[in-house]
Design an enzyme around this catalytic site. Sequence first.
Site, PDB file in Angstrom:
ATOM      1  N   GLY A  10       0.584  -1.317  -0.060  1.00  0.00           N
ATOM      2  CA  GLY A  10       0.398  -0.008   0.334  1.00  0.00           C
ATOM      3  C   GLY A  10       0.841   1.409  -0.245  1.00  0.00           C
ATOM      4  CD  GLU A  83      10.521   1.026   5.767  1.00  0.00           C
ATOM      5  OE1 GLU A  83       9.957   1.444   3.902  1.00  0.00           O
ATOM      6  OE2 GLU A  83      10.692   1.945   6.006  1.00  0.00           O
TER       7      GLU A  83
END
Length: 187
Positions: A10, A83
């Site tokens: 997202g 990440e």
Amino acid sequence: MAGALTVVVGCMFAGKSEELLRKMKRAEIAGLRPLLVKPALDTRGTAERICSRDGRCMDAISVRSAADILAAADPYDIVGIDEAQFFDDGIVAAVRMLYAAGKRVIIAGLDTDYRDEPFGSTHFLMAIPEADVVKLRAVCMRCRGEATRTFRKSRNDAKVVIGDADTYEALCYTCHVAAVQQRDAEP
Ligand code: ZN
């Protein structure tokens, strides 16, 4: 026995790290041994904590390469990767190997960059046949609608500019189009 694989994607501010930490904590409570990793952007192999914006924290290690994840993962049942877009493209093979070895793998990362282009290897991770893909949305910081895009406030066009709410906004499609026009019209 094969493992399990979840990819949480997202735009920025969508709650990806919150969802990663929630799933990791839940597995830990159930007795699974968790390993949480993040890419080392300027430090190497250091112990760290990952904290989500809602204040949930968990111990993590930062690693320099996807191969380092494999090297560290052996004693653990569940591997969380935050990440993911910043890892080298070896991340896809590493995740496939973890899955084949029976690990539960939970990945959080940006699927697109501020130009809506694929970011790192996240889209290849989403394409692994066994992946459960969770695509989150943020709240548009201008109209309070559903934000799907990461808007970079400055005209710096480097692919990676590390920043938070000072540098980026989560916007819906309509607000994003308007914001880009406005930003690029400024002298
Ligand atoms: Zn909006």
